[in-house]
Motif scaffolding. Structure first.
Motif, PDB file in Angstrom:
ATOM      1  N   LEU A 142       0.826  -1.210   0.000  1.00  0.00           N
ATOM      2  CA  LEU A 142       0.000   0.000   0.000  1.00  0.00           C
ATOM      3  C   LEU A 142       0.866   1.267   0.000  1.00  0.00           C
ATOM      4  CD1 LEU A 142      -2.723  -1.071   2.576  1.00  0.00           C
ATOM      5  CD2 LEU A 142      -3.040  -0.764   0.106  1.00  0.00           C
ATOM      6  N   GLY A 143       2.118   1.146   0.424  1.00  0.00           N
ATOM      7  CA  GLY A 143       3.031   2.282   0.431  1.00  0.00           C
ATOM      8  C   GLY A 143       3.880   2.405  -0.811  1.00  0.00           C
ATOM      9  N   ASN A 144       3.665   1.534  -1.794  1.00  0.00           N
ATOM     10  CA  ASN A 144       4.392   1.645  -3.055  1.00  0.00           C
ATOM     11  C   ASN A 144       3.899   2.857  -3.845  1.00  0.00           C
ATOM     12  OD1 ASN A 144       5.884  -0.659  -2.580  1.00  0.00           O
ATOM     13  ND2 ASN A 144       4.602  -1.980  -3.837  1.00  0.00           N
ATOM     14  N   VAL A 145       4.807   3.525  -4.514  1.00  0.00           N
ATOM     15  CA  VAL A 145       4.454   4.701  -5.318  1.00  0.00           C
ATOM     16  C   VAL A 145       3.365   4.389  -6.346  1.00  0.00           C
ATOM     17  CG1 VAL A 145       5.344   6.342  -7.031  1.00  0.00           C
ATOM     18  CG2 VAL A 145       6.613   5.930  -4.906  1.00  0.00           C
ATOM     19  N   PRO A 146       3.448   3.277  -7.112  1.00  0.00           N
ATOM     20  CA  PRO A 146       2.407   3.009  -8.111  1.00  0.00           C
ATOM     21  C   PRO A 146       1.018   2.745  -7.514  1.00  0.00           C
ATOM     22  CG  PRO A 146       4.355   1.675  -8.563  1.00  0.00           C
ATOM     23  CD  PRO A 146       4.558   2.314  -7.221  1.00  0.00           C
ATOM     24  N   VAL A 147       0.959   2.448  -6.224  1.00  0.00           N
ATOM     25  CA  VAL A 147      -0.332   2.221  -5.565  1.00  0.00           C
ATOM     26  C   VAL A 147      -0.844   3.524  -4.939  1.00  0.00           C
ATOM     27  CG1 VAL A 147      -1.517   0.942  -3.732  1.00  0.00           C
ATOM     28  CG2 VAL A 147       0.241  -0.191  -5.107  1.00  0.00           C
TER      29      VAL A 147
ATOM     30  N   VAL B 287       0.370   6.908  -5.052  1.00  0.00           N
ATOM     31  CA  VAL B 287       0.364   8.193  -5.764  1.00  0.00           C
ATOM     32  C   VAL B 287      -0.859   8.364  -6.671  1.00  0.00           C
ATOM     33  CG1 VAL B 287       1.624   9.648  -7.394  1.00  0.00           C
ATOM     34  CG2 VAL B 287       2.826   8.576  -5.488  1.00  0.00           C
ATOM     35  N   PRO B 288      -1.312   7.336  -7.392  1.00  0.00           N
ATOM     36  CA  PRO B 288      -2.532   7.533  -8.186  1.00  0.00           C
ATOM     37  C   PRO B 288      -3.752   7.916  -7.349  1.00  0.00           C
ATOM     38  CG  PRO B 288      -1.374   5.607  -8.967  1.00  0.00           C
ATOM     39  CD  PRO B 288      -0.672   6.043  -7.705  1.00  0.00           C
ATOM     40  N   VAL B 289      -3.816   7.443  -6.123  1.00  0.00           N
ATOM     41  CA  VAL B 289      -4.911   7.837  -5.230  1.00  0.00           C
ATOM     42  C   VAL B 289      -4.845   9.343  -4.986  1.00  0.00           C
ATOM     43  CG1 VAL B 289      -5.847   7.594  -2.889  1.00  0.00           C
ATOM     44  CG2 VAL B 289      -5.060   5.568  -4.143  1.00  0.00           C
ATOM     45  N   LEU B 290      -3.644   9.844  -4.725  1.00  0.00           N
ATOM     46  CA  LEU B 290      -3.476  11.281  -4.512  1.00  0.00           C
ATOM     47  C   LEU B 290      -3.801  12.069  -5.773  1.00  0.00           C
ATOM     48  CD1 LEU B 290      -2.654  13.653  -2.716  1.00  0.00           C
ATOM     49  CD2 LEU B 290      -0.292  13.264  -3.442  1.00  0.00           C
TER      50      LEU B 290
ATOM     51  N   THR C  99       6.159   4.158   4.360  1.00  0.00           N
ATOM     52  CA  THR C  99       5.219   4.782   5.301  1.00  0.00           C
ATOM     53  C   THR C  99       5.025   6.249   4.962  1.00  0.00           C
ATOM     54  OG1 THR C  99       5.917   3.249   7.028  1.00  0.00           O
ATOM     55  CG2 THR C  99       4.710   5.196   7.735  1.00  0.00           C
ATOM     56  N   ALA C 100       6.103   6.936   4.643  1.00  0.00           N
ATOM     57  CA  ALA C 100       5.998   8.353   4.286  1.00  0.00           C
ATOM     58  C   ALA C 100       5.173   8.538   3.015  1.00  0.00           C
ATOM     59  CB  ALA C 100       7.387   8.954   4.113  1.00  0.00           C
ATOM     60  N   THR C 101       5.379   7.673   2.037  1.00  0.00           N
ATOM     61  CA  THR C 101       4.598   7.741   0.800  1.00  0.00           C
ATOM     62  C   THR C 101       3.122   7.511   1.088  1.00  0.00           C
ATOM     63  OG1 THR C 101       6.475   7.010  -0.524  1.00  0.00           O
ATOM     64  CG2 THR C 101       4.287   6.691  -1.482  1.00  0.00           C
ATOM     65  N   ALA C 102       2.822   6.503   1.897  1.00  0.00           N
ATOM     66  CA  ALA C 102       1.428   6.209   2.247  1.00  0.00           C
ATOM     67  C   ALA C 102       0.799   7.385   2.976  1.00  0.00           C
ATOM     68  CB  ALA C 102       1.347   4.945   3.103  1.00  0.00           C
ATOM     69  N   ALA C 103       1.492   7.943   3.952  1.00  0.00           N
ATOM     70  CA  ALA C 103       0.942   9.062   4.717  1.00  0.00           C
ATOM     71  C   ALA C 103       0.699  10.276   3.829  1.00  0.00           C
ATOM     72  CB  ALA C 103       1.875   9.425   5.870  1.00  0.00           C
ATOM     73  N   ALA C 104       1.693  10.636   3.036  1.00  0.00           N
ATOM     74  CA  ALA C 104       1.550  11.818   2.179  1.00  0.00           C
ATOM     75  C   ALA C 104       0.439  11.622   1.151  1.00  0.00           C
ATOM     76  CB  ALA C 104       2.867  12.139   1.484  1.00  0.00           C
ATOM     77  N   ALA C 105       0.353  10.438   0.575  1.00  0.00           N
ATOM     78  CA  ALA C 105      -0.649  10.195  -0.467  1.00  0.00           C
ATOM     79  C   ALA C 105      -2.049  10.053   0.111  1.00  0.00           C
ATOM     80  CB  ALA C 105      -0.280   8.946  -1.267  1.00  0.00           C
TER      81      ALA C 105
END
Length: 173
Positions: free
Chosen positions: A31-36, A38-41, A98-104
């Motif tokens: 869930l913290g992968n960029v391809p997962v 970032v598209p949500v964001l 974790t940072a990617t998940a939180a930010a996105a």
């Protein structure tokens, strides 16, 4: 590496790692992968612009996401902390996933929340971020403090997104 929190962090990790099947924890970690994430964001940014006709909140959320590697990567290089299951590898602190998940996810919730007028976007964002962090810890890819540090590091970025989103939905005086 040393410090007062290192020993408790390692003890907690030893108790938690691999208590859940890897197939589950790997999916949570993903869930913290960029391809997962970032598209949500990006979808939330488009929704926010369409609903509010204001670009500032969406651009602020995008900038926050873009700043995540600028904050996380130098800290990984500086600390060179090994991983729980890979003591020969370095660069685990703080957790980029974790940072990617939180930010996105939290960024998306901050953009959608004012239009939904319900608490579900933020509840879902916090759940997805916590699920990512939990998966990373239980799988043994990160120490507990790695994921906690990432959440703290993302807080100032997300406060800027919250501020921009709040300004965009205020009624005109």
């Amino acid at each position: 590496m040393s410090g007062p929190l290192l020993a408790p962090d390692e003890r907690l990790s030893r108790v938690l790692v691999r208590t859940v099947p890897d197939a589950v924890t790997e999916r949570l970690s993903d869930l913290g992968n960029v391809p997962v994430a970032v598209p949500v964001l990006v979808l939330a940014m488009a929704y926010s612009v369409r609903r509010s006709r204001a670009w500032a909140p969406a651009l602020t959320a995008g900038l926050a996401m873009a700043l995540v590697p600028a904050v996380i990567v130098p800290l990984k290089a500086w600390t060179a902390r090994p991983g729980p299951l890979e003591p020969w590898a370095a660069g685990y602190y703080p957790s980029g996933h974790t940072a990617t998940a939180a930010a996105a996810y939290v960024g998306a919730a901050l953009l959608i929340g004012p239009h939904a007028r319900r608490p579900w976007p933020m509840a879902l964002a916090l759940f997805l971020t916590a699920a990512t962090a939990t998966g990373l810890i239980l799988r043994g890819w990160h120490w507990p403090l790695d994921v906690l540090a990432s959440c703290f590091l993302c807080t100032p970025l997300l406060l800027l997104v919250a501020r921009a989103a709040a300004r965009a939905v205020r009624p005109a005086a």
